[in-house]
Scaffold this active site. Structure first.
Site, PDB file in Angstrom:
ATOM      1  N   THR A   1       0.860  -1.191   0.000  1.00 39.56           N
ATOM      2  CA  THR A   1       0.000   0.000   0.000  1.00 39.56           C
ATOM      3  C   THR A   1       0.892   1.236   0.000  1.00 39.56           C
ATOM      4  O   THR A   1       1.563   1.522   0.999  1.00 39.56           O
ATOM      5  CB  THR A   1      -0.922   0.026   1.243  1.00 39.56           C
ATOM      6  OG1 THR A   1      -1.662  -1.193   1.296  1.00 39.56           O
ATOM      7  CG2 THR A   1      -1.873   1.215   1.169  1.00 39.56           C
TER       8      THR A   1
ATOM      9  N   LYS B   1      -7.078   1.919  -2.997  1.00 41.27           N
ATOM     10  CA  LYS B   1      -6.706   1.296  -1.718  1.00 41.27           C
ATOM     11  C   LYS B   1      -6.706   2.334  -0.590  1.00 41.27           C
ATOM     12  O   LYS B   1      -7.164   2.081   0.529  1.00 41.27           O
ATOM     13  CB  LYS B   1      -5.322   0.647  -1.864  1.00 41.27           C
ATOM     14  CG  LYS B   1      -4.722   0.110  -0.592  1.00 41.27           C
ATOM     15  CD  LYS B   1      -5.528  -1.029  -0.003  1.00 41.27           C
ATOM     16  CE  LYS B   1      -4.975  -1.421   1.360  1.00 41.27           C
ATOM     17  NZ  LYS B   1      -5.905  -2.251   2.113  1.00 41.27           N
TER      18      LYS B   1
ATOM     19  N   LYS C   1      -0.012   5.232   8.401  1.00 43.97           N
ATOM     20  CA  LYS C   1       0.600   5.586   7.102  1.00 43.97           C
ATOM     21  C   LYS C   1      -0.480   5.756   6.028  1.00 43.97           C
ATOM     22  O   LYS C   1      -0.454   6.702   5.244  1.00 43.97           O
ATOM     23  CB  LYS C   1       1.603   4.483   6.744  1.00 43.97           C
ATOM     24  CG  LYS C   1       2.204   4.500   5.363  1.00 43.97           C
ATOM     25  CD  LYS C   1       1.649   3.437   4.415  1.00 43.97           C
ATOM     26  CE  LYS C   1       1.689   2.012   4.844  1.00 43.97           C
ATOM     27  NZ  LYS C   1       1.094   1.045   3.930  1.00 43.97           N
TER      28      LYS C   1
END
Ligand SMILES: NC(=O)C1=CN([C@@H]2O[C@H](COP(=O)(O)OP(=O)(O)OC[C@H]3O[C@@H](n4cnc5c(N)ncnc54)[C@H](OP(=O)(O)O)[C@@H]3O)[C@@H](O)[C@H]2O)C=CC1
Ligand SMILES: O=CCCC(=O)O
Length: 292
Positions: free
Chosen positions: A96, A171, A239
């Site tokens: 990701t 995502k 993150k």
């Protein structure tokens, strides 16, 4: 069947690689901490000492790395992916990351005449073990088609979303929603408790209504027990919130709910909870409750 390379034997990479091996795929694996490949060898994988050596051996290679810095380092650093990338070879980054990181990797790979696909996944450790991920691919369609037999083993559904960046963005949107939901859920559990209700009954009520979902169902009971055994590390969720908020900045999308959720994940990291499951953000809400 051609051998597939796999870089990154963390929670997800290991689960995905073992699943591929169980389904008869031949794999050559690498991990920065090489000893983490030992378990894969028991399942039949070969090991190489550098990403470059894996690329050299395999027609295409998958990367599953923690964050943009790791994804870039594995490609660009000494003994990295780029050193052996050439015509006819492919690299698929399933980490990701943000669209910029993915574009940088794409440009470098294609400048060596290689193929690149980004393919981040929705779903966590258990879906990775069970081949139930949702794959969000974008980039080189020919590589997507070549990798479909492996995607069909790793996932329950694969999407091809077009140009590079679209998989990364999809995502991040999904995980931004998930991180915000986790915070609202934590507040709800505390509110129930504090106002004299049984949180277990709250879980039963939620599960019968319009906002029932697998995350509440799976994480609720363990959160009440303060068990944060790691499936999705909290530091990675933070993150993803950070990268999603940057995507919001770029597109002038106001996201006050996500911004507040990001603050809670940052707070949790500052409390030393970054390596626990992302549901440990519950602890930040509990602290506020306990001190009142
Ligand atoms: N866990 C989950 O539920 C999910 C995670 N993801 C995403 O998948 C990716 C991997 O997640 P997960 O497996 O949970 O993470 P882990 O933290 O378990 O694993 C991270 C991996 O990245 C490697 N790594 C970290 N930094 C570097 C570096 N500088 N150079 C080379 N390798 C590095 C680690 O190697 P080492 O062992 O040496 O530290 C390890 O193999 C992340 O992008 C995450 O956001 C996506 C869906 C679900
Ligand atoms: O990126 C992690 C996603 C975790 C999940 O979808 O449950």
């Amino acid at each position: 069947m051609a051998e597939i390379g796999f870089l990154g034997m963390g929670i997800m990479g290991k689960a995905m690689a073992v699943n591929l091996l169980r389904h008869g795929f031949k794999l050559t694996v690498w991990n920065r901490t090489l000893s983490r490949c030992d378990e894969l060898v028991k399942h039949g994988a070969s090991v190489k000492e550098t990403p470059a050596a894996v690329i050299k051996k395999c027609k295409y290679t998958i990367g599953m790395l923690s964050d943009p810095a790791a994804a870039l380092s594995v490609v660009f650093d000494k003994d990295g992916v780029l050193e052996q990338m050439c015509s006819g070879k492919g690299y698929i980054d399933m980490s990701t990351v943000d669209a910029d990181t993915s574009s940088k990797i794409c440009e470098a790979i294609t400048s060596k005449d290689g193929y690149f696909l980004e393919a981040p996944v929705s779903g966590s450790k258990k879906p990775a073990e069970d081949g139930q991920l949702v794959i969000l691919a974008a980039g080189e369609k020919a590589l997507y088609e070549e990798a479909l037999p492996a995607f069909d083993v790793m996932g329950k559904k694969s999407f091809f979303l077009g140009q590079i960046g679209n998989g990364a963005k999809m995502k991040l949107v999904v995980n931004m929603i998930m991180g915000s939901m986790m915070n609202a859920f934590s507040e709800g559990l505390i509110l129930a408790d504090k106002s004299g209700l049984d949180p277990h009954t709250l879980l039963d009520v939620l599960d019968l209504g319009g906002i029932a979902n697998p995350m509440f169902r799976m994480k609720g009971p363990t959160m009440i027990q303060e068990n944060y055994s790691t499936a999705f590390p909290l530091k990675h969720q933070q993150k993803d919130m950070r990268l999603a908020l940057a995507l919001g900045d770029e597109n002038a999308v106001s996201m006050p709910v996500a911004a507040a959720a990001n603050e809670a994940f940052k707070k949790a990291r500052s409390m030393g909870l970054g390596d626990l499951d992302f549901s440990a953000v519950y602890e930040t809400v509990k602290i506020a409750k306990d001190s009142s």
